[in-house]
Design a protein around this motif. Structure first.
Motif, short mmCIF file in Angstrom:
data_model
loop_
_atom_site.label_atom_id
_atom_site.label_comp_id
_atom_site.label_asym_id
_atom_site.label_seq_id
_atom_site.Cartn_x
_atom_site.Cartn_y
_atom_site.Cartn_z
N MET A 1 0.81 -1.20 0.00
CA MET A 1 0.00 0.00 0.00
C MET A 1 0.86 1.26 0.00
N THR A 2 2.08 1.17 0.49
CA THR A 2 2.95 2.33 0.53
C THR A 2 3.22 2.85 -0.87
N TRP A 3 3.39 1.94 -1.81
CA TRP A 3 3.64 2.35 -3.19
C TRP A 3 2.47 3.15 -3.75
N LEU A 4 1.23 2.76 -3.39
CA LEU A 4 0.05 3.48 -3.88
C LEU A 4 0.01 4.89 -3.28
N HIS A 5 0.28 5.00 -2.00
CA HIS A 5 0.28 6.32 -1.36
C HIS A 5 1.39 7.21 -1.92
N HIS A 6 2.48 6.58 -2.33
CA HIS A 6 3.55 7.36 -2.97
C HIS A 6 3.07 7.91 -4.32
N ILE A 7 2.28 7.12 -5.05
CA ILE A 7 1.78 7.54 -6.37
C ILE A 7 0.67 8.58 -6.23
N ILE A 8 -0.29 8.35 -5.31
CA ILE A 8 -1.47 9.22 -5.24
C ILE A 8 -1.35 10.34 -4.21
N GLY A 9 -0.39 10.24 -3.32
CA GLY A 9 -0.18 11.28 -2.32
C GLY A 9 -1.10 11.11 -1.12
N PRO A 10 -0.99 12.05 -0.17
CA PRO A 10 -1.80 11.97 1.05
C PRO A 10 -3.26 12.33 0.79
N ASP A 11 -4.11 11.92 1.71
CA ASP A 11 -5.56 12.17 1.60
C ASP A 11 -5.98 13.47 2.28
N ASP A 12 -5.06 14.36 2.50
CA ASP A 12 -5.40 15.62 3.17
C ASP A 12 -5.46 16.80 2.21
N GLY A 13 -5.43 16.52 0.91
CA GLY A 13 -5.52 17.59 -0.09
C GLY A 13 -4.18 18.23 -0.42
N SER A 14 -3.07 17.70 0.13
CA SER A 14 -1.77 18.32 -0.10
C SER A 14 -0.91 17.55 -1.11
N ALA A 15 -1.56 16.78 -1.97
CA ALA A 15 -0.82 16.02 -2.99
C ALA A 15 -0.17 16.98 -3.98
N THR A 16 0.86 16.48 -4.64
CA THR A 16 1.52 17.28 -5.67
C THR A 16 0.70 17.25 -6.95
N ILE A 17 1.09 18.10 -7.90
CA ILE A 17 0.39 18.11 -9.19
C ILE A 17 0.48 16.74 -9.86
N ALA A 18 1.64 16.13 -9.82
CA ALA A 18 1.82 14.81 -10.43
C ALA A 18 0.92 13.77 -9.73
N GLN A 19 0.79 13.87 -8.42
CA GLN A 19 -0.06 12.92 -7.68
C GLN A 19 -1.54 13.13 -8.01
N PHE A 20 -1.95 14.40 -8.15
CA PHE A 20 -3.33 14.65 -8.56
C PHE A 20 -3.57 14.13 -9.98
N CYS A 21 -2.60 14.25 -10.84
CA CYS A 21 -2.73 13.71 -12.20
C CYS A 21 -2.82 12.18 -12.16
N ALA A 22 -2.04 11.55 -11.29
CA ALA A 22 -2.11 10.10 -11.13
C ALA A 22 -3.50 9.70 -10.62
N ARG A 23 -4.03 10.47 -9.68
CA ARG A 23 -5.40 10.21 -9.19
C ARG A 23 -6.40 10.31 -10.33
N ALA A 24 -6.24 11.34 -11.18
CA ALA A 24 -7.16 11.53 -12.30
C ALA A 24 -7.15 10.31 -13.22
N VAL A 25 -5.98 9.80 -13.54
CA VAL A 25 -5.88 8.63 -14.42
C VAL A 25 -6.53 7.42 -13.75
N ILE A 26 -6.20 7.18 -12.50
CA ILE A 26 -6.76 6.03 -11.77
C ILE A 26 -8.28 6.15 -11.68
N LEU A 27 -8.78 7.34 -11.35
CA LEU A 27 -10.23 7.53 -11.19
C LEU A 27 -10.96 7.46 -12.53
N PHE A 28 -10.33 7.91 -13.60
CA PHE A 28 -10.93 7.78 -14.92
C PHE A 28 -11.13 6.30 -15.25
N LEU A 29 -10.09 5.51 -15.07
CA LEU A 29 -10.20 4.06 -15.33
C LEU A 29 -11.19 3.40 -14.38
N TYR A 30 -11.18 3.85 -13.13
CA TYR A 30 -12.12 3.32 -12.13
C TYR A 30 -13.56 3.66 -12.51
#
Length: 169
Positions: A1-30
């Motif tokens: 799970m650590t690898w996923l948190h590294h990709i998507i960032g923290p759940d407190d809204g302080s993710a980096t731009i790259a992490q938000f983009c990774a979230r967008a890709v994952i959520l699009f596929l989801y």
């Protein structure tokens, strides 16, 4: 799970731009996965149940995207909701009682050109709504309507009166 948190960032809204983009890709596929599981009907002819599921899925994905909710937990809860919706949809095919409970029954609004005012009032349909439904079916006058029904999905369907066949010329 650590690898996923590294990709998507923290759940407190302080993710980096790259992490938000990774979230967008994952959520699009989801989202595509959820639509495939729930079935295309869920997001096309929206019944009340379909609309609720669509809104909650969209809301959950939005919250997971912005980090306002735990990413993995939100996806798990959304998947449970989509699977539950799919199971209820399949069960309504097999059970008339459950289908009536979940989807309701159609209501006759017009029969042989005569409006059923009580049915229209009960379902919150104005005369303008009825006329709009008639226009959508290319019916100009009430006297052309054999049957107008408020369907379970909320659409007004119209059956025209049959016209007598014209004699050959």
């Amino acid at each position: 799970m650590t690898w996923l948190h590294h990709i998507i960032g923290p759940d407190d809204g302080s993710a980096t731009i790259a992490q938000f983009c990774a979230r967008a890709v994952i959520l699009f596929l989801y989202g595509i996965l959820c639509i495939r599981i729930a079935g295309r009907r869920t997001f096309s002819n929206l019944s009340a149940l379909d609309l609720i599921v669509a809104l909650v899925v969209g809301s959950n994905i939005s919250r997971a995207m912005t980090g306002k909710a735990p990413f993995v937990g939100t996806l798990a809860a959304t998947l449970v909701l989509v699977l539950l919706h799919r199971l209820v949809a399949l069960a309504t095919v097999r059970s008339n009682w459950l289908a009536l409970f979940v989807k309701g029954r159609p209501a006759v609004l017009v029969r042989d050109g005569e409006i059923d005012g009580k049915a229209m009032l009960r379902h919150g349909i104005s005369k303008e709504d009825l006329i709009e439904g008639m226009r959508m079916e290319q019916v100009a006058h009430l006297n052309e309507v054999a049957l107008a029904t408020m369907e379970r999905g909320g659409k007004i369907s119209i059956i025209r009166k049959t016209r007598p066949a014209r004699p050959p010329v």
